[in-house]
Design an enzyme around this catalytic site. Structure first.
Site, PDB file in Angstrom:
ATOM      1  N   CYS A 111      -5.429   3.515  -0.843  1.00  0.00           N
ATOM      2  CA  CYS A 111      -3.995   3.477  -1.143  1.00  0.00           C
ATOM      3  C   CYS A 111      -3.406   2.081  -1.316  1.00  0.00           C
ATOM      4  O   CYS A 111      -2.769   1.805  -2.326  1.00  0.00           O
ATOM      5  CB  CYS A 111      -3.212   4.200  -0.052  1.00  0.00           C
ATOM      6  SG  CYS A 111      -3.389   5.975  -0.171  1.00  0.00           S
TER       7      CYS A 111
ATOM      8  N   VAL B 250      -6.129  14.246   0.779  1.00  0.00           N
ATOM      9  CA  VAL B 250      -4.751  14.736   0.795  1.00  0.00           C
ATOM     10  C   VAL B 250      -4.699  16.236   0.501  1.00  0.00           C
ATOM     11  O   VAL B 250      -4.099  17.011   1.259  1.00  0.00           O
ATOM     12  CB  VAL B 250      -3.897  13.949  -0.234  1.00  0.00           C
ATOM     13  CG1 VAL B 250      -2.543  14.608  -0.439  1.00  0.00           C
ATOM     14  CG2 VAL B 250      -3.719  12.508   0.232  1.00  0.00           C
TER      15      VAL B 250
ATOM     16  N   GLY C 276      -8.114  -2.198   3.276  1.00  0.00           N
ATOM     17  CA  GLY C 276      -8.925  -1.610   2.215  1.00  0.00           C
ATOM     18  C   GLY C 276      -8.441  -0.179   2.072  1.00  0.00           C
ATOM     19  O   GLY C 276      -7.336   0.148   2.485  1.00  0.00           O
TER      20      GLY C 276
ATOM     21  N   LYS D 232      -4.519   0.053  -4.439  1.00  0.00           N
ATOM     22  CA  LYS D 232      -4.160   0.759  -5.676  1.00  0.00           C
ATOM     23  C   LYS D 232      -2.632   0.787  -5.858  1.00  0.00           C
ATOM     24  O   LYS D 232      -2.120   0.541  -6.947  1.00  0.00           O
ATOM     25  CB  LYS D 232      -4.711   2.184  -5.578  1.00  0.00           C
ATOM     26  CG  LYS D 232      -4.530   3.010  -6.817  1.00  0.00           C
ATOM     27  CD  LYS D 232      -5.194   4.365  -6.645  1.00  0.00           C
ATOM     28  CE  LYS D 232      -4.488   5.175  -5.595  1.00  0.00           C
ATOM     29  NZ  LYS D 232      -4.099   6.510  -5.913  1.00  0.00           N
TER      30      LYS D 232
HETATM   31  C1  UDX Z   1      -2.444   4.313   4.297  1.00  0.00           C
HETATM   32  C2  UDX Z   1      -1.034   4.590   4.834  1.00  0.00           C
HETATM   33  O1  UDX Z   1      -0.977   4.206   6.216  1.00  0.00           O
HETATM   34  C3  UDX Z   1      -0.685   6.062   4.665  1.00  0.00           C
HETATM   35  O2  UDX Z   1       0.650   6.283   5.091  1.00  0.00           O
HETATM   36  C4  UDX Z   1      -0.833   6.426   3.185  1.00  0.00           C
HETATM   37  O3  UDX Z   1      -0.595   7.814   2.997  1.00  0.00           O
HETATM   38  C5  UDX Z   1      -2.230   6.076   2.679  1.00  0.00           C
HETATM   39  O4  UDX Z   1      -2.511   4.700   2.929  1.00  0.00           O
HETATM   40  P1  UDX Z   1      -4.929   4.694   5.136  1.00  0.00           P
HETATM   41  O5  UDX Z   1      -5.352   3.992   3.893  1.00  0.00           O
HETATM   42  O6  UDX Z   1      -5.621   5.953   5.521  1.00  0.00           O
HETATM   43  O7  UDX Z   1      -3.379   5.031   5.073  1.00  0.00           O
HETATM   44  O8  UDX Z   1      -5.156   3.673   6.349  1.00  0.00           O
HETATM   45  P2  UDX Z   1      -4.276   2.768   7.308  1.00  0.00           P
HETATM   46  O9  UDX Z   1      -4.472   3.218   8.702  1.00  0.00           O
HETATM   47  O10 UDX Z   1      -2.890   2.613   6.855  1.00  0.00           O
HETATM   48  O11 UDX Z   1      -5.052   1.374   7.149  1.00  0.00           O
HETATM   49  C6  UDX Z   1      -5.182   0.754   5.872  1.00  0.00           C
HETATM   50  C7  UDX Z   1      -5.958  -0.524   5.981  1.00  0.00           C
HETATM   51  O12 UDX Z   1      -5.203  -1.526   6.635  1.00  0.00           O
HETATM   52  C8  UDX Z   1      -7.269  -0.412   6.771  1.00  0.00           C
HETATM   53  O13 UDX Z   1      -8.276  -1.127   6.075  1.00  0.00           O
HETATM   54  C9  UDX Z   1      -6.962  -1.086   8.082  1.00  0.00           C
HETATM   55  O14 UDX Z   1      -8.099  -1.650   8.665  1.00  0.00           O
HETATM   56  C10 UDX Z   1      -5.970  -2.146   7.639  1.00  0.00           C
HETATM   57  N1  UDX Z   1      -5.050  -2.589   8.702  1.00  0.00           N
HETATM   58  C11 UDX Z   1      -4.177  -1.715   9.261  1.00  0.00           C
HETATM   59  C12 UDX Z   1      -5.058  -3.915   9.107  1.00  0.00           C
HETATM   60  O15 UDX Z   1      -5.837  -4.738   8.597  1.00  0.00           O
HETATM   61  N2  UDX Z   1      -4.160  -4.326  10.061  1.00  0.00           N
HETATM   62  C13 UDX Z   1      -3.272  -3.474  10.634  1.00  0.00           C
HETATM   63  O16 UDX Z   1      -2.492  -3.916  11.484  1.00  0.00           O
HETATM   64  C14 UDX Z   1      -3.282  -2.116  10.223  1.00  0.00           C
END
Ligand code: UDX
Length: 455
Positions: free
Chosen positions: A284, A11, A281, A287
């Protein structure tokens, strides 16, 4: 404007580099000397697509330092606190880095007006707490209370790892919470090029055609803090809903991908974040949902929906092991190949990665685990060398003699593997597709036993 960003994680670094690209003068500070040394060589200490390119474009406007004294806090217009807030064992966030940076800033404030911004995801009420830390640190140093020379704001970050530069330059909204309207005015000016979308886009990342302006939400501190938690909790709930439905679709002979497509076309629901798999996972969702549950307890309320999303999510990781047990009967002495180790594609981040839990459980059951990943193995070897997983840079080496393949991370290159060739090196052609990502029909045609999530 002159900006200091404390913390050069995903970030902080992305924010600092993007603001420098937009023409602000930015100093990025981190106590980690190794990271700052890399940045001073023009290298990014994290894997994030586009970041090295943007650092190169912004280099005349940005400096990197480990020292609060050389960061000229008393000439800054805006200071972002973007340090880590990892979870403590009880689910509440560890705020020691926020505290240390607020105190270091407070000691160095003078009569010059500065906006101190919480960019880290911090518990509700942290804006007030940071204000108190600044005041106390100032008072200890100067012997008097500061009079109106700073304001605290909350400006939560919604960037996704892997598309952090895109999300920062072309955000869907900017949220600013503050009690002091001066803070809102300063931050609105800082973000003007993003709000108006009138900066020239970097050649490698053009502006989406439909984007002409970005909405801004201004509110009080606590609301801004809560917006971040509520957004992440809602997205987590969407994913867990898809995973809960997947349990049923596989029982009744339906396909979760079709079911989610069928509901996602309803604009009230929307198609995104409904992909069933081995769950979320990353740094964010886990947590922030834990923090919401823990905060609600402090106020004597419960959050059963958020808690249920967590329970469903962590159960999905067990599904992989249960499926392998059902198919292979005995895991002792078997080799399980994990394709992908990062918590999602386009990142090297392993925080709360499903791969870690899956590997731990398989190892506990006596299996041998071989893992590969295009970018996360550096972190895997650095932080998880003791885990007992054998890491292989080449997917074919990880797949050699495997009794089952688990697709953990949907890296595009895994779809393009020579799956006929892969079959010849496997001991047993069993694929558990944890992301419903591989070509089911093609793999079945090649003679694999293919098992997806909820299909
Ligand atoms: C997330 C939020 O999207 C973002 O707005 C915030 O600032 C930080 O947390 P991030 O952790 O980078 O971002 O990843 P993201 O693309 O949201 O995916 C999170 C997790 O969800 C990944 O493990 C992904 O594989 C999983 N996921 C996502 C799914 O299992 N299914 C989905 O449909 C979408």
């Amino acid at each position: 404007m002159k900006v200091l960003v404390v913390g050069t994680g995903y970030v902080g670094l992305t924010t600092g580099v993007a603001l420098a690209y937009l023409g602000h003068r930015v100093v990025c500070l981190d106590v980690d000397e190794e990271k700052i040394a890399l940045l001073n060589e023009g290298k990014a200490p994290i894997y994030e697509p586009g970041l090295p390119e943007l650092i190169a474009l912004a280099k005349n406007n940005i400096q990197f330092t480990t020292s609060y004294d050389s960061s000229e806090i008393n000439t800054c217009d805006v200071i972002f606190i973007a340090v880590g807030t990892p979870s403590l064992p009880d689910g509440s966030p560890d705020l020691s880095q926020v505290k240390a940076s607020a105190e270091a800033i407070g000691e160095r404030l003078d009569d010059h007006f500065v906006v101190v911004v919480n960019k880290s995801t911090v518990p509700i009420g942290s804006g007030n707490w940071v204000g108190t830390l600044l005041r106390e640190a100032y008072r200890l140093r100067k012997g008097t209370k500061p009079i109106g020379n700073y304001a605290v704001a909350s400006n939560p970050e919604f960037l996704r790892q892997g598309s952090a530069i895109f999300d920062t330059l072309y955000p869907e909204r900017i949220v600013i919470g503050a009690e002091d309207t001066r803070a809102i005015d300063v931050l609105t000016n800082l973000y003007r090029p993003l709000l108006n979308q009138d900066f020239s886009s970097p050649a490698f990342l053009p502006r989406p055609e439909e984007l002409s302006a970005v909405p801004i939400v201004t509110c009080d501190l606590a609301s801004a803090e809560l917006i971040k938690y509520a957004a992440n909790a809602f997205l987590s709930i969407k994913i867990s809903f898809a995973n809960e439905m997947a349990r049923l679709t596989s029982k009744v002979g339906a396909d979760i991908v079709d079911v989610m497509q069928g509901i996602g076309l309803d604009s009230r629901i929307g198609p995104r974040f409904l992909q069933a798999g081995i769950g979320w996972g990353g740094s964010c969702f886990g947590k922030d949902t834990a923090a919401l549950v823990s905060t609600s307890k402090e106020y004597g309320i419960t959050m059963p929906i958020v808690q249920a999303a967590r329970d469903v999510n962590y159960h999905q990781r067990l599904w992989v092991v249960d499926t392998l047990l059902r198919e292979l009967k005995i895991l002792k002495g078997r080799t399980i190949a994990l394709l992908g180790f990062a918590f999602k594609p386009n990142t090297d981040d392993l925080r709360d990665a499903p791969s870690l839990d899956i590997a731990r459980q398989l190892l506990q059951k006596g299996a041998r685990v071989a893992a590969t990943d295009p970018v996360a193995l550096g972190n895997a070897r650095r932080f998880y060398s003791e885990l007992g997983v054998a890491y292989f840079d080449e997917p074919m080496d990880a797949l050699q003699d495997a009794d089952a393949v688990v697709l953990v991370t949907e890296w595009p290159e895994y779809r393009k593997l020579d799956w006929a060739g892969v079959k010849s090196v496997l001991a047993n052609p069993l694929i558990v597709d944890g992301r419903n990502f591989l070509d089911h029909d093609e793999l079945t045609r090649l003679g694999y036993r293919y098992i997806g999530v909820g299909r």
